[in-house]
Scaffold this motif. Structure first.
Motif, mmCIF file in Angstrom:
data_model
loop_
_atom_site.group_PDB
_atom_site.id
_atom_site.type_symbol
_atom_site.label_atom_id
_atom_site.label_comp_id
_atom_site.label_asym_id
_atom_site.label_seq_id
_atom_site.Cartn_x
_atom_site.Cartn_y
_atom_site.Cartn_z
ATOM 1 N N VAL A 1 0.838 -1.200 0.000
ATOM 2 C CA VAL A 1 0.000 0.000 0.000
ATOM 3 C C VAL A 1 0.874 1.251 0.000
ATOM 4 O O VAL A 1 0.641 2.201 -0.754
ATOM 5 N N ILE A 2 1.913 1.247 0.848
ATOM 6 C CA ILE A 2 2.806 2.406 0.927
ATOM 7 C C ILE A 2 3.547 2.603 -0.393
ATOM 8 O O ILE A 2 3.699 3.731 -0.877
ATOM 9 N N SER A 3 3.979 1.494 -0.991
ATOM 10 C CA SER A 3 4.731 1.583 -2.240
ATOM 11 C C SER A 3 3.887 2.131 -3.382
ATOM 12 O O SER A 3 4.412 2.770 -4.305
ATOM 13 N N GLN A 4 2.573 1.873 -3.337
ATOM 14 C CA GLN A 4 1.681 2.272 -4.434
ATOM 15 C C GLN A 4 0.953 3.589 -4.159
ATOM 16 O O GLN A 4 0.107 3.997 -4.954
ATOM 17 N N MET A 5 1.266 4.249 -3.052
ATOM 18 C CA MET A 5 0.630 5.529 -2.767
ATOM 19 C C MET A 5 0.981 6.549 -3.840
ATOM 20 O O MET A 5 2.117 6.614 -4.300
ATOM 21 N N PRO A 6 -0.002 7.362 -4.271
ATOM 22 C CA PRO A 6 0.279 8.366 -5.308
ATOM 23 C C PRO A 6 1.150 9.512 -4.818
ATOM 24 O O PRO A 6 1.684 10.271 -5.615
ATOM 25 N N CYS A 7 1.282 9.642 -3.494
ATOM 26 C CA CYS A 7 2.115 10.700 -2.934
ATOM 27 C C CYS A 7 3.148 10.064 -1.996
ATOM 28 O O CYS A 7 3.037 8.897 -1.618
ATOM 29 N N LYS A 8 4.124 10.847 -1.628
ATOM 30 C CA LYS A 8 5.158 10.368 -0.724
ATOM 31 C C LYS A 8 4.573 10.159 0.660
ATOM 32 O O LYS A 8 3.901 11.034 1.196
ATOM 33 N N PRO A 9 4.785 8.973 1.276
ATOM 34 C CA PRO A 9 4.202 8.716 2.602
ATOM 35 C C PRO A 9 4.758 9.669 3.647
ATOM 36 O O PRO A 9 5.957 9.956 3.663
ATOM 37 N N ASN A 10 3.879 10.151 4.519
ATOM 38 C CA ASN A 10 4.324 11.059 5.575
ATOM 39 C C ASN A 10 4.698 10.265 6.823
ATOM 40 O O ASN A 10 4.652 9.031 6.847
ATOM 41 N N ALA A 11 5.026 10.977 7.885
ATOM 42 C CA ALA A 11 5.503 10.335 9.112
ATOM 43 C C ALA A 11 4.412 9.483 9.762
ATOM 44 O O ALA A 11 4.715 8.444 10.369
ATOM 45 N N ASP A 12 3.138 9.900 9.652
ATOM 46 C CA ASP A 12 2.060 9.125 10.269
ATOM 47 C C ASP A 12 1.909 7.764 9.596
ATOM 48 O O ASP A 12 1.710 6.743 10.263
ATOM 49 N N VAL A 13 1.975 7.738 8.274
ATOM 50 C CA VAL A 13 1.860 6.474 7.533
ATOM 51 C C VAL A 13 3.011 5.548 7.906
ATOM 52 O O VAL A 13 2.812 4.365 8.214
ATOM 53 N N LEU A 14 4.224 6.072 7.880
ATOM 54 C CA LEU A 14 5.393 5.248 8.201
ATOM 55 C C LEU A 14 5.398 4.831 9.663
ATOM 56 O O LEU A 14 5.828 3.720 9.998
ATOM 57 N N GLY A 15 4.894 5.716 10.540
ATOM 58 C CA GLY A 15 4.808 5.362 11.956
ATOM 59 C C GLY A 15 3.847 4.210 12.199
ATOM 60 O O GLY A 15 4.121 3.314 13.012
ATOM 61 N N ALA A 16 2.704 4.226 11.494
ATOM 62 C CA ALA A 16 1.748 3.120 11.612
ATOM 63 C C ALA A 16 2.366 1.820 11.101
ATOM 64 O O ALA A 16 2.178 0.743 11.696
ATOM 65 N N PHE A 17 3.107 1.901 10.003
ATOM 66 C CA PHE A 17 3.769 0.708 9.451
ATOM 67 C C PHE A 17 4.836 0.188 10.410
ATOM 68 O O PHE A 17 4.958 -1.016 10.635
ATOM 69 N N LEU A 18 5.608 1.110 11.005
ATOM 70 C CA LEU A 18 6.644 0.711 11.957
ATOM 71 C C LEU A 18 6.037 0.010 13.163
ATOM 72 O O LEU A 18 6.594 -0.973 13.669
ATOM 73 N N SER A 19 4.872 0.491 13.609
ATOM 74 C CA SER A 19 4.203 -0.160 14.752
ATOM 75 C C SER A 19 3.793 -1.583 14.402
ATOM 76 O O SER A 19 3.922 -2.501 15.221
ATOM 77 N N GLY A 20 3.272 -1.773 13.179
ATOM 78 C CA GLY A 20 2.906 -3.120 12.745
ATOM 79 C C GLY A 20 4.107 -4.039 12.675
ATOM 80 O O GLY A 20 4.038 -5.213 13.077
ATOM 81 N N CYS A 21 5.228 -3.522 12.168
ATOM 82 C CA CYS A 21 6.454 -4.320 12.106
ATOM 83 C C CYS A 21 6.947 -4.680 13.502
ATOM 84 O O CYS A 21 7.455 -5.786 13.739
ATOM 85 N N LYS A 22 6.780 -3.741 14.439
ATOM 86 C CA LYS A 22 7.220 -3.979 15.812
ATOM 87 C C LYS A 22 6.417 -5.100 16.458
ATOM 88 O O LYS A 22 6.977 -5.992 17.111
ATOM 89 N N VAL A 23 5.094 -5.081 16.251
ATOM 90 C CA VAL A 23 4.227 -6.103 16.870
ATOM 91 C C VAL A 23 4.528 -7.487 16.306
ATOM 92 O O VAL A 23 4.531 -8.485 17.044
ATOM 93 N N HIS A 24 4.799 -7.569 14.999
ATOM 94 C CA HIS A 24 4.943 -8.873 14.347
ATOM 95 C C HIS A 24 6.387 -9.224 14.014
ATOM 96 O O HIS A 24 6.646 -10.176 13.278
ATOM 97 N N GLY A 25 7.340 -8.456 14.577
ATOM 98 C CA GLY A 25 8.747 -8.836 14.497
ATOM 99 C C GLY A 25 9.361 -8.800 13.120
ATOM 100 O O GLY A 25 10.227 -9.630 12.810
ATOM 101 N N LYS A 26 8.964 -7.867 12.274
ATOM 102 C CA LYS A 26 9.526 -7.744 10.925
ATOM 103 C C LYS A 26 10.651 -6.704 10.952
ATOM 104 O O LYS A 26 10.458 -5.529 10.626
ATOM 105 N N ALA A 27 11.833 -7.161 11.337
ATOM 106 C CA ALA A 27 12.938 -6.231 11.585
ATOM 107 C C ALA A 27 13.416 -5.536 10.315
ATOM 108 O O ALA A 27 13.723 -4.333 10.331
ATOM 109 N N GLU A 28 13.511 -6.257 9.192
ATOM 110 C CA GLU A 28 14.032 -5.655 7.961
ATOM 111 C C GLU A 28 13.097 -4.572 7.430
ATOM 112 O O GLU A 28 13.544 -3.496 7.041
ATOM 113 N N LEU A 29 11.798 -4.882 7.395
ATOM 114 C CA LEU A 29 10.834 -3.880 6.941
ATOM 115 C C LEU A 29 10.790 -2.700 7.909
ATOM 116 O O LEU A 29 10.622 -1.549 7.494
#
Length: 418
Positions: free
Chosen positions: A291-319
């Motif tokens: 979803v982030i890769s296909q966004m028509p605009c550059k993702p802001n800090a809120d979008v990336l922060g939400a993604f980082l939280s998801g990675c933190k919960v599910h242990g996706k260190a590289e992403l």
């Protein structure tokens, strides 16, 4: 012509017309300057507003024209110069309800809710009757302060004076109670609004979502649709947030799709933030990345922060590292990003990464925003930070706290026979 330019969004050109007017020997009247002050307030041009203020003083209009005074006051408030607005307000010989409202709204816009409430008290003492704009503005200030007692008092005044029937007051009460933590009172106010508009529905939907009542938020959204209501972008932010907290991925995706196809709502970054959070919380981290890769605009800090939280919960260190690197470049002084990445490294036992994050955070984040708590006593909100000694009653507070701690320890030892 000055008025036409301002009302059609050509505020800068309005002053050019005024200059031509002055060159032809026409000084302008109260209506002219009221419109010009409105123009300065819209543009946020404080310097030009002060220059016009000087011209009005020389013409002697401030002492005789309450409309010009109120427009000038409003201009100062919109430009953030609330102290100048207050000086002007105190110097006014004649005030009407619009003048009082302008001062209250000005304090609200400048996040000085306590002062807005004080102005309301002075207004009542001055025998000037508040209207629906007064109450809705004060309630907005109460919401910002999380002042539940003041909200109740304003609510009671509205009922006594028959102002609760105004939809602006009803909507403000919903938001004020919800932000004060009284979600049930907010819902009672929602039910008491006889003719609900989109703001009414959206306020209650977002309030339920914010307080974690996802099912009630979604049910209310569906009720709005059944009643013929057409949701806007903010309503969809509320219902998508509710789906995210409840883990209703399929339902959230259906709403997201209908928002575009059925309601032709232009997607904004808040919608993408909700969608990424929805997928990330449920473990669909790679779908969130797409979803982030296909966004028509550059993702802001809120979008990336939400993604980082998801990675933190599910242990996706590289992403998580990919998102964190982008966040570090956007917000190099934001400590929460470094803490999240440090925790992700720690959960993966990557201790070198943990040490690096802590060093980087120490170097870049010199100022940390401390956590705080607050309590409302006798209509005043008192805020406390860790080891805070700035409160005027700090000595008494700490002495009572030490006494309570001693009593709790004694009771603990007594019950455990230590």
């Amino acid at each position: 012509m000055v008025c036409c330019h301002v009302f059609n969004g050509y505020e800068k050109d309005a002053y050019k017309v005024f200059e031509c007017m002055r060159l032809q020997g026409l000084a302008g009247d109260g209506f002219t300057f009221s419109v010009l002050f409105n123009s300065c307030g819209t543009l946020g041009c404080l310097v030009l507003g002060k220059q016009t203020h000087g011209l009005v003083v020389r013409m002697g209009l401030l002492d005789v024209d309450v409309v010009v005074c109120t427009s000038l006051l409003d201009m100062y408030a919109k430009c953030g110069a609330v102290d100048d607005a207050r000086k002007l307000f105190d110097s006014m010989l004649v005030r009407n309800v619009v003048s009082w409202n302008a001062m209250i709204v000005g304090y609200g816009h400048c996040s000085q809710g306590e002062d807005a409430i004080k102005v309301l008290v002075d207004m009542l003492r001055g025998c000037c009757k508040p209207d629906e704009l007064t109450l809705s503005s004060v309630l907005s200030s109460c919401a910002s302060l999380a002042a539940a007692i003041e909200s109740e008092q304003v609510h009671g005044f509205a009922v006594k004076n028959g102002l609760q029937t105004f939809i602006s007051v009803g909507n403000a009460l919903i938001i004020s109670y919800a932000k004060s933590g009284s979600i049930n009172d907010a819902y009672k106010c929602f039910c008491s609004v006889s003719e609900r508009n989109l703001v009414t529905w959206t306020s209650m939907i977002c309030s339920f979502a914010f307080h974690g009542f996802a099912a009630r938020a979604i049910g209310l959204f569906e009720g709005m649709l059944r009643g013929g209501g057409r949701p806007d972008s903010i309503a969809f932010v509320g219902v998508l947030s509710a789906c995210s907290h409840a883990g209703l991925v399929e339902t959230g995706l259906e709403y997201f799709e209908s928002m575009v196809k059925e309601y032709q709502i232009k997607l904004c970054e808040e919608h993408y933030t909700c969608l990424v959070d929805l997928l990330g919380r449920a473990g669909h981290v790679y779908e969130a990345y797409n979803v982030i890769s296909q966004m028509p605009c550059k993702p802001n800090a809120d979008v990336l922060g939400a993604f980082l939280s998801g990675c933190k919960v599910h242990g996706k260190a590289e992403l998580a590292k990919w998102a964190a690197d982008k966040l570090f470049s956007m917000e190099p002084n934001e400590p929460v990003n470094y803490k999240s990445m440090s925790n992700i490294f720690a959960s993966s036992q990557l201790w070198e990464g943990v040490a690096k994050m802590r060093r980087t955070m120490k170097d870049n984040c010199s100022k940390r925003v401390p956590g705080c708590c607050w309590v409302e006593i006798n209509g005043r909100v008192h805020t406390f930070f860790s080891s805070d000694k700035s409160h005027p009653e700090a000595l008494r507070i700490y002495s009572i706290l030490e006494m309570l701690i001693k009593l709790m320890k004694d009771e603990y030892f007594r019950w455990h026979d230590i």
